[in-house]
Design a protein around this motif. Sequence first.
Motif, PDB file in Angstrom:
ATOM      1  N   ALA A 185     -34.772  29.405  99.879  1.00 19.86           N
ATOM      2  CA  ALA A 185     -33.720  29.153  98.640  1.00 19.86           C
ATOM      3  C   ALA A 185     -32.419  29.830  98.644  1.00 19.86           C
ATOM      4  O   ALA A 185     -32.150  30.965  98.780  1.00 19.86           O
ATOM      5  N   HIS A 186     -31.447  28.916  98.917  1.00 17.74           N
ATOM      6  CA  HIS A 186     -29.959  29.260  99.365  1.00 17.74           C
ATOM      7  C   HIS A 186     -29.141  29.759  97.718  1.00 17.74           C
ATOM      8  O   HIS A 186     -29.155  29.016  97.244  1.00 17.74           O
ATOM      9  N   LEU A 187     -29.073  31.104  97.952  1.00 18.01           N
ATOM     10  CA  LEU A 187     -28.230  31.574  96.837  1.00 18.01           C
ATOM     11  C   LEU A 187     -26.854  31.287  96.861  1.00 18.01           C
ATOM     12  O   LEU A 187     -26.108  31.680  97.838  1.00 18.01           O
ATOM     13  N   LEU A 188     -26.219  30.584  95.841  1.00 21.70           N
ATOM     14  CA  LEU A 188     -24.843  29.920  96.009  1.00 21.70           C
ATOM     15  C   LEU A 188     -23.974  30.979  94.881  1.00 21.70           C
ATOM     16  O   LEU A 188     -24.006  30.642  93.720  1.00 21.70           O
ATOM     17  N   PRO A 189     -23.129  31.926  95.456  1.00 27.80           N
ATOM     18  CA  PRO A 189     -22.190  32.383  94.644  1.00 27.80           C
ATOM     19  C   PRO A 189     -20.986  31.566  94.374  1.00 27.80           C
ATOM     20  O   PRO A 189     -20.862  30.483  95.053  1.00 27.80           O
ATOM     21  N   ASP A 190     -20.190  31.886  93.448  1.00 30.88           N
ATOM     22  CA  ASP A 190     -18.810  31.119  93.123  1.00 30.88           C
ATOM     23  C   ASP A 190     -19.267  29.654  93.189  1.00 30.88           C
ATOM     24  O   ASP A 190     -18.351  28.965  93.879  1.00 30.88           O
ATOM     25  N   PHE A 191     -20.215  29.269  92.609  1.00 28.11           N
ATOM     26  CA  PHE A 191     -20.606  27.892  92.806  1.00 28.11           C
ATOM     27  C   PHE A 191     -19.587  27.007  91.784  1.00 28.11           C
ATOM     28  O   PHE A 191     -19.656  25.806  92.226  1.00 28.11           O
ATOM     29  N   TRP A 192     -18.893  27.425  91.294  1.00 25.67           N
ATOM     30  CA  TRP A 192     -17.931  26.317  90.624  1.00 25.67           C
ATOM     31  C   TRP A 192     -16.617  26.247  91.528  1.00 25.67           C
ATOM     32  O   TRP A 192     -15.709  25.384  91.062  1.00 25.67           O
ATOM     33  N   GLN A 193     -16.462  26.887  92.622  1.00 26.34           N
ATOM     34  CA  GLN A 193     -15.494  26.658  93.557  1.00 26.34           C
ATOM     35  C   GLN A 193     -15.588  25.467  94.400  1.00 26.34           C
ATOM     36  O   GLN A 193     -16.859  25.062  94.699  1.00 26.34           O
ATOM     37  N   LYS A 194     -14.341  24.775  94.851  1.00 26.77           N
ATOM     38  CA  LYS A 194     -14.760  23.517  95.741  1.00 26.77           C
ATOM     39  C   LYS A 194     -15.456  23.996  97.163  1.00 26.77           C
ATOM     40  O   LYS A 194     -16.361  23.095  97.478  1.00 26.77           O
ATOM     41  N   LYS A 195     -15.327  25.117  97.431  1.00 35.74           N
ATOM     42  CA  LYS A 195     -15.972  25.448  98.837  1.00 35.74           C
ATOM     43  C   LYS A 195     -17.520  25.395  98.675  1.00 35.74           C
ATOM     44  O   LYS A 195     -18.255  25.321  99.589  1.00 35.74           O
ATOM     45  N   ALA A 196     -17.936  25.903  97.366  1.00 32.34           N
ATOM     46  CA  ALA A 196     -19.537  25.802  97.172  1.00 32.34           C
ATOM     47  C   ALA A 196     -19.948  24.279  97.238  1.00 32.34           C
ATOM     48  O   ALA A 196     -21.053  23.787  97.810  1.00 32.34           O
ATOM     49  N   ALA A 197     -19.278  23.169  96.573  1.00 32.59           N
ATOM     50  CA  ALA A 197     -19.421  22.068  96.740  1.00 32.59           C
ATOM     51  C   ALA A 197     -19.602  21.553  98.239  1.00 32.59           C
ATOM     52  O   ALA A 197     -20.557  20.721  98.557  1.00 32.59           O
ATOM     53  N   ASP A 198     -18.506  21.889  98.892  1.00 35.85           N
ATOM     54  CA  ASP A 198     -18.459  21.436 100.358  1.00 35.85           C
ATOM     55  C   ASP A 198     -19.747  22.040 101.102  1.00 35.85           C
ATOM     56  O   ASP A 198     -20.305  21.288 101.946  1.00 35.85           O
ATOM     57  N   TYR A 199     -20.074  23.282 100.798  1.00 42.62           N
ATOM     58  CA  TYR A 199     -21.208  24.019 101.512  1.00 42.62           C
ATOM     59  C   TYR A 199     -22.526  23.150 101.180  1.00 42.62           C
ATOM     60  O   TYR A 199     -23.275  22.821 102.034  1.00 42.62           O
ATOM     61  N   VAL A 200     -22.768  22.809  99.941  1.00 46.49           N
ATOM     62  CA  VAL A 200     -23.907  22.243  99.583  1.00 46.49           C
ATOM     63  C   VAL A 200     -24.007  20.766 100.109  1.00 46.49           C
ATOM     64  O   VAL A 200     -25.105  20.401 100.568  1.00 46.49           O
ATOM     65  N   LYS A 201     -23.077  20.152 100.425  1.00 50.92           N
ATOM     66  CA  LYS A 201     -22.816  18.809 101.090  1.00 50.92           C
ATOM     67  C   LYS A 201     -23.442  19.038 102.322  1.00 50.92           C
ATOM     68  O   LYS A 201     -23.751  17.720 103.160  1.00 50.92           O
ATOM     69  N   LYS A 202     -23.117  20.056 103.093  1.00 48.89           N
ATOM     70  CA  LYS A 202     -23.300  20.098 104.386  1.00 48.89           C
ATOM     71  C   LYS A 202     -24.557  20.525 104.695  1.00 48.89           C
ATOM     72  O   LYS A 202     -25.115  20.801 106.004  1.00 48.89           O
ATOM     73  N   LEU A 203     -25.581  21.168 103.799  1.00 54.94           N
ATOM     74  CA  LEU A 203     -26.805  21.302 103.995  1.00 54.94           C
ATOM     75  C   LEU A 203     -27.626  20.308 104.375  1.00 54.94           C
ATOM     76  O   LEU A 203     -27.675  19.097 104.044  1.00 54.94           O
TER      77      LEU A 203
END
Length: 395
Positions: free
Chosen positions: A88-106
């Motif tokens: 389970a990938h724990l996602l900090p600062d999930f409201w920031q654009k970098k979080a969305a970019d990270y999820v899209k690359k998973l």
Amino acid sequence: MTVPSVKDAKVAGKRVLVRVDFNVPMNDGKVVSDTRIIETLPTIALLLKRKATVILVSHLGRPDGKVDPKYSMAPVAKRLEHYLARKAHLLPDFWQKKAADYVKKLPKNSLVLCENVRYHIGEEHNDPKFAKSLADLAEVYVNDAFGTAHRAHASTVGVTNYLPSYAGLLMEKEVHMIGKAITKPRRPLLVIIGGGKTPEKISVIDRLLEIADTIYLGGAIANTFFATWGISVGVSRVDHEMIEMARAVLWKATRVHAQLILPSDVLVSNSNQQTKPFVLPYNQVPGSLGIFDIGPASIKELQGLITGSKTIIWNGPMGMYEDERFIEGTKATLRAIANGHAESVVGGGDTISMIKEKELVGKISHISTGGGAMLEYLEKGTLPGIEALKNGHKK
């Protein structure tokens, strides 16, 4: 009532944001009870089986819009990994654009858990910008958190403005079971209301007088009704601001079909519960004592009502169940419901927390994960989170 179901959602290869209720009890950074996690596993498993990337979002405690390690979702992530046998990938600062970019690359079919959604002040204010940042994580939204569906927050309402939206399996079951109990009950319908939260519960009682055959009151809310009648309840907990509303409910009860019943005897002690508890008639409580449970005659009467009912709704304990000396009213109610033949819906945080006997749990038709949400749904027949799903589904 019907809600758009996750079973009908096209999720293969898509990122799905799932609002869950992982507001679990914690002690020393460890999960004490994982019932709420277990309840959501069927929805998570369904989405993973259908090859979706699942992004879970929940609150935990009250961090008041600030990052506080005490309320981190990290222990929940570990428990999820235990049950689902995957990271389970724990996602900090999930409201920031970098979080969305990270999820899209998973990799496709990954499992992600956002950090505490209440770390951001925009959650409880249903801030549109924050809601959009949540939506940017995904392509589909699923709400499986009935326990928070009465809150018009960003993760329960705001996000549905941007994504096609569906109810999870747990949410769907809650809506069906509670809705059925109030719209198409097998009669007689018995409603048992206990505990505190008098302002919320008086409104529910007023509404259910139009639906139920019998309403039985226990716990602190019964004290308020005794006080309304001018009956001394000593040092018992009473919500004096609700006296006028309770009086209006009592007046209404004389003009409808439903019976409104209060305990005939009570278990009393002094204010700090140091006096050995003993039983008194409901109208003989002296000023130095307080009511902490219903008495044996009341238990017997309530058991009889339960036996004679075909549908039962129960929310809130009959006494101060945290103290073993005052738990018998609540335990007897639970046993009678579990061993009876009525269709039963049981809810409320306090009520659920004392249900530890697994053999009894299996005999209850439905244990609701919502306390305040269940009460509001009983009163209004819908919730902000449910209405949002209907509107979001049209996108």
